[in-house]
Write a protein that holds these residues in place. Structure first.
Motif, mmCIF file in Angstrom:
data_model
loop_
_atom_site.group_PDB
_atom_site.id
_atom_site.type_symbol
_atom_site.label_atom_id
_atom_site.label_comp_id
_atom_site.label_asym_id
_atom_site.label_seq_id
_atom_site.Cartn_x
_atom_site.Cartn_y
_atom_site.Cartn_z
ATOM 1 N N LEU A 98 26.782 36.119 93.427
ATOM 2 C CA LEU A 98 26.587 37.195 93.612
ATOM 3 C C LEU A 98 26.330 38.047 92.438
ATOM 4 C CD1 LEU A 98 25.657 39.540 95.530
ATOM 5 C CD2 LEU A 98 28.063 40.230 95.988
ATOM 6 N N LEU A 99 27.593 37.698 91.540
ATOM 7 C CA LEU A 99 27.363 38.545 90.152
ATOM 8 C C LEU A 99 26.332 37.844 89.241
ATOM 9 C CD1 LEU A 99 31.235 38.896 89.572
ATOM 10 C CD2 LEU A 99 29.542 40.739 90.240
ATOM 11 N N ALA A 100 25.979 36.552 89.447
ATOM 12 C CA ALA A 100 24.988 35.948 88.664
ATOM 13 C C ALA A 100 23.660 36.594 88.908
ATOM 14 C CB ALA A 100 25.142 34.411 89.048
ATOM 15 N N TYR A 101 23.321 36.639 90.331
ATOM 16 C CA TYR A 101 22.284 37.093 90.916
ATOM 17 C C TYR A 101 22.086 38.471 90.442
ATOM 18 C CZ TYR A 101 18.658 38.792 94.015
ATOM 19 O OH TYR A 101 17.466 39.506 94.576
ATOM 20 N N ALA A 102 23.125 39.445 90.454
ATOM 21 C CA ALA A 102 22.833 40.961 89.905
ATOM 22 C C ALA A 102 22.673 40.896 88.415
ATOM 23 C CB ALA A 102 24.234 41.687 90.308
ATOM 24 N N SER A 103 23.235 39.977 87.593
ATOM 25 C CA SER A 103 22.889 40.152 86.420
ATOM 26 C C SER A 103 21.628 39.520 86.126
ATOM 27 C CB SER A 103 24.033 39.085 85.336
ATOM 28 O OG SER A 103 25.256 39.146 85.832
ATOM 29 N N ALA A 104 20.911 38.520 86.638
ATOM 30 C CA ALA A 104 19.676 38.208 86.438
ATOM 31 C C ALA A 104 18.706 39.273 87.036
ATOM 32 C CB ALA A 104 19.346 37.043 87.264
ATOM 33 N N TYR A 105 18.998 40.142 88.045
ATOM 34 C CA TYR A 105 18.087 41.101 88.574
ATOM 35 C C TYR A 105 18.117 42.095 87.598
ATOM 36 C CZ TYR A 105 16.386 44.643 91.663
ATOM 37 O OH TYR A 105 15.549 45.730 92.168
ATOM 38 N N LEU A 106 19.169 42.822 87.006
ATOM 39 C CA LEU A 106 19.149 43.480 85.941
ATOM 40 C C LEU A 106 18.215 43.176 84.606
ATOM 41 C CD1 LEU A 106 22.949 44.854 86.087
ATOM 42 C CD2 LEU A 106 20.799 45.888 86.811
ATOM 43 N N VAL A 154 24.613 29.376 94.920
ATOM 44 C CA VAL A 154 25.879 29.397 95.222
ATOM 45 C C VAL A 154 26.429 27.832 94.673
ATOM 46 C CG1 VAL A 154 27.740 29.205 96.893
ATOM 47 C CG2 VAL A 154 26.183 30.847 97.287
ATOM 48 N N ILE A 155 25.627 26.867 95.245
ATOM 49 C CA ILE A 155 25.668 25.562 94.657
ATOM 50 C C ILE A 155 25.479 25.271 93.281
ATOM 51 C CG2 ILE A 155 24.413 23.231 95.172
ATOM 52 C CD1 ILE A 155 24.126 24.003 98.007
ATOM 53 N N GLU A 156 24.504 26.090 92.742
ATOM 54 C CA GLU A 156 24.331 26.012 91.082
ATOM 55 C C GLU A 156 25.739 26.138 90.370
ATOM 56 O OE1 GLU A 156 22.747 25.523 87.467
ATOM 57 O OE2 GLU A 156 21.401 25.047 89.133
ATOM 58 N N VAL A 157 26.436 27.370 90.790
ATOM 59 C CA VAL A 157 27.467 27.737 90.288
ATOM 60 C C VAL A 157 28.645 26.750 90.510
ATOM 61 C CG1 VAL A 157 29.610 29.401 90.497
ATOM 62 C CG2 VAL A 157 27.162 30.414 90.259
ATOM 63 N N ALA A 158 28.769 26.147 91.778
ATOM 64 C CA ALA A 158 29.744 25.262 92.092
ATOM 65 C C ALA A 158 29.496 23.889 91.477
ATOM 66 C CB ALA A 158 29.759 24.915 93.390
ATOM 67 N N ILE A 159 28.298 23.406 91.287
ATOM 68 C CA ILE A 159 28.075 22.014 90.960
ATOM 69 C C ILE A 159 28.334 21.944 89.452
ATOM 70 C CG2 ILE A 159 25.624 22.044 90.412
ATOM 71 C CD1 ILE A 159 25.410 19.785 92.718
ATOM 72 N N ILE A 160 27.985 22.897 88.560
ATOM 73 C CA ILE A 160 28.285 22.429 87.007
ATOM 74 C C ILE A 160 29.545 22.839 86.748
ATOM 75 C CG2 ILE A 160 27.367 23.217 84.666
ATOM 76 C CD1 ILE A 160 25.543 21.573 86.469
ATOM 77 N N ARG A 161 30.608 22.300 87.423
ATOM 78 C CA ARG A 161 32.270 22.187 86.919
ATOM 79 C C ARG A 161 32.561 20.781 86.647
ATOM 80 N NH1 ARG A 161 32.875 27.230 86.529
ATOM 81 N NH2 ARG A 161 34.958 26.846 86.396
ATOM 82 N N PRO A 162 33.923 20.956 85.852
ATOM 83 C CA PRO A 162 34.394 19.561 85.679
ATOM 84 C C PRO A 162 34.542 18.580 86.633
ATOM 85 C CG PRO A 162 35.440 21.266 84.532
ATOM 86 C CD PRO A 162 34.551 22.077 85.605
ATOM 87 N N GLY A 163 34.878 19.035 87.804
ATOM 88 C CA GLY A 163 35.167 18.213 89.179
ATOM 89 C C GLY A 163 34.034 17.546 89.601
ATOM 90 N N PRO A 164 32.875 18.334 89.812
ATOM 91 C CA PRO A 164 31.508 17.706 90.234
ATOM 92 C C PRO A 164 31.014 16.684 89.245
ATOM 93 C CG PRO A 164 31.476 19.837 91.085
ATOM 94 C CD PRO A 164 33.043 19.745 90.266
ATOM 95 N N ILE A 165 31.140 17.110 88.036
ATOM 96 C CA ILE A 165 30.499 16.312 86.946
ATOM 97 C C ILE A 165 31.084 15.096 86.840
ATOM 98 C CG2 ILE A 165 30.146 16.240 84.753
ATOM 99 C CD1 ILE A 165 29.388 19.264 84.709
ATOM 100 N N VAL A 166 32.464 15.226 86.715
ATOM 101 C CA VAL A 166 33.293 13.972 86.644
ATOM 102 C C VAL A 166 33.150 13.063 87.753
ATOM 103 C CG1 VAL A 166 35.535 12.803 86.361
ATOM 104 C CG2 VAL A 166 34.975 14.827 84.945
#
Length: 202
Positions: free
Chosen positions: A185-193, A55-67
């Motif tokens: 959740l979708l990232a996890y499901a994709s990786a699981y597949l 959840v944090i990984e998805v949120a942290i690589i965004r323009p806001g947190p990076i800038v």
């Protein structure tokens, strides 16, 4: 399903080690939301081992947190190379899950309510300003209101600036936590597949 092994999102094991191994190794081409170069560079540093890490990984690589220069402090704190800093001791309950880094819209609103005594309607005004970040005037208006309220409560100039700055960088494209959870959740499901059902994944 033709191969006699139907699988649905609700029944996927939530803590599959091999799935997290793949994520930690950044073998994520084709995996929803974590296949960008920036995500692939961060995954080995993040070493996600449970769902909330993702959840944090998805949120942290965004323009806001990076800038807003939030990504590196979080990773350094997670690795134990930098002390966790909550901006103000009262903010520990709000920022504990993200090691003192305001990553989610809900955290920013709670910070304003706790530290500046923002009312529900003032917090809603702030939420709208964050969601309509194409309107710098609207954001600046709420930021100056926040700055004034924080100062009136007697917070130090440093605390006032850090809270106000985090609102500004957040508006550049921060996530609500619920949004990040859905994406994770979708990232996890994709990786699981990718690990367990390669034919279906491709």
């Amino acid at each position: 399903a033709k191969r006699g092994r139907p699988l649905d999102l609700a029944q996927m094991p939530k803590d599959d080690l091999a799935t997290y191994d793949l994520l930690c190794e950044a073998d994520t081409i084709g995996v929803f939301q974590v296949e960008s170069r920036a995500q692939m560079a961060t995954l080995p540093r993040m070493q996600p081992r449970e769902f909330y890490d993702l959840v944090i990984e998805v949120a942290i690589i965004r323009p806001g947190p990076i800038v807003g220069e939030l990504t590196n402090p979080y990773l350094e704190r997670r690795a134990g190379r930098e002390p966790v800093d909550y901006i103000h001791p009262d903010l520990e309950p709000v920022l504990k899950r993200t090691m003192g880094v305001p990553l989610f819209q809900e955290q920013v609103l709670r910070m304003a309510m706790m530290m500046a005594d923002f009312t529900g309607s003032e917090a809603e005004e702030l939420r709208r300003a964050l969601n309509f970040s194409r309107s710098p005037e609207r954001l600046q208006k709420v930021q100056s209101k926040l700055r004034q309220a924080l100062a009136e409560k007697g917070h130090s100039a440093e605390v006032v600036e850090r809270i106000t700055d985090s609102v500004g960088s957040f508006a550049l494209y921060g996530f609500p936590e619920s949004h990040a959870i859905s994406f994770a959740l979708l990232a996890y499901a994709s990786a699981y597949l990718k690990v367990h059902r390669l034919a279906e994944f491709y």
